[in-house]
Write a protein that holds these residues in place. Structure first.
Motif: not given
Length: 355
Positions: A232-236, A218-221, A179-183
């Motif tokens: 995965y949940s948003a926090n991993g 949610r994040v799917y892989v 996970r990366v931020d806008q920068a």
């Protein structure tokens, strides 16, 4: 040289298309758990982009990724071989293109993925390990800066909770999602590689599919090396880990320092997950392609489609009759096709209530 910014009406699309439903808007009965049968999912083609000759704005080399800016009704098409990012209206009108081959500002070496975020479109350039941002203003798609990625060689990107998620195994952390931020600062990493073993084996087989479901956080892989999917949940936090039944991928071994892929025992064909698409109601589709071993296959060919519940990982249904889908946006579905020429197919879709 940048082609003329004249607008055109794609003859296949006609005058109008249905309105796109903004992110977060209600999809009515599609939230109903009764909609679990893929047999009730119907598609009708309403347009396409891509020609062999003629209009240069519709000539693609290899459509690598599609993205939609739902707030403005803009379709972005990323062409890996053409080193070009093109913008079209949903009605098929060409707006502008940007890019070009090279390492300069706004140029690409190997563009592999993109996502519309924060009013811009962000392209992951695998060859230069950077995130290039473009801003669409009126009829101008302009270069708006670039950021060096903290993860080497990501292959997929998606947006969730105002952050970008990148897919790539990192030996130092042992994780595959970042996970990366806008920068482009690395905020967190999670997820373990699907193929166990040493770091070389994990890195060589981590090519996969990634998708974010912003509505359900949610994040799917999905791995393309082994027939497995994870949520995965948003926090991993890992929610579930499942195997795709009946999917026979290549047999992966490491011999004398080289990772080798071999066909399944007794077969000249192998299965390969090719799409991972969030669908209405907190579900998602995984599509699997069957190909002849050692031969190229048309990306439009899909052998099986799984409908999976994003909360539990339960496989709700499967079908052999669903076209390949890259993304849903409101009542439209978008696909990329390689044959007979690289093109994009736009379909209207409906989902009838199960009896």
């Amino acid at each position: 040289m940048t082609p003329s910014k004249r607008r055109f009406r794609n003859a296949f699309l006609g005058a109008t298309l249905p309105w796109i439903i903004p992110a977060g808007a209600s999809l009515g009965g599609l939230q109903d758990p009764a909609y679990t049968s893929l047999d009730s999912l119907e598609f009708s083609e309403v347009g396409r982009l891509g020609v062999l000759e003629g209009d240069p704005t519709q000539m693609f080399g290899d459509v690598t990724a599609l993205s939609v800016d739902e707030s403005r009704g803009v379709l972005f098409v990323l062409d890996r071989l053409g080193h070009r990012l093109s913008a079209f209206t949903i009605a098929g009108e060409f707006i502008d293109w940007a890019g070009g081959q090279g390492a300069g500002p706004g140029e690409f070496t190997r563009p592999v993925a993109m996502v519309s975020a924060w009013g811009s479109v962000h392209v992951v350039d695998w060859g230069q390990n950077r995130l290039t941002r473009f801003q669409l203003d009126s009829d101008n798609l302009g270069y708006a800066g670039e950021l060096r990625l903290p993860v080497a060689g990501p292959t997929k990107v998606c947006l969730l909770d105002d952050a970008l998620f990148l897919l790539r195994y990192q030996e130092g952390s042992g994780h595959i999602v970042h996970r990366v931020d806008q920068a482009a600062n690395l905020a967190s990493s999670f997820g373990s590689p699907f193929v166990e073993g040493d770091a070389f084996m994990a890195a060589a087989t981590d090519d996969g599919l990634l998708a974010c479901d912003d509505a359900y956080r949610r994040v799917y892989v999905v791995s393309r090396a082994v027939p497995r999917a994870r949520g995965y949940s948003a926090n991993g936090a890992l929610l579930w880990d499942i195997e795709l039944p009946g999917v026979e991928t290549a047999v992966i071994t490491r011999e004398r320092g080289v990772v080798r892929w071999n066909p399944p025992p007794g077969r000249s064909t192998n299965d390969r997950p090719v799409t991972l698409v969030p669908a209405p109601g907190g579900r998602f589709l995984v599509q699997v392609q069957e190909g002849v071993w050692g031969q190229a296959t048309d990306p439009a060919t899909v052998a099986r489609t799984f409908l999976i519940d994003g909360e539990s990982g339960e496989i709700l249904d499967e079908s052999y009759d669903i076209p390949r889908i890259e993304l849903f946006s409101g009542d439209l579905a978008f696909s990329r096709v390689a044959e007979p020429v690289p093109h994009v197919v736009i379909r209207e879709w409906t989902w009838s209530r199960d009896e």
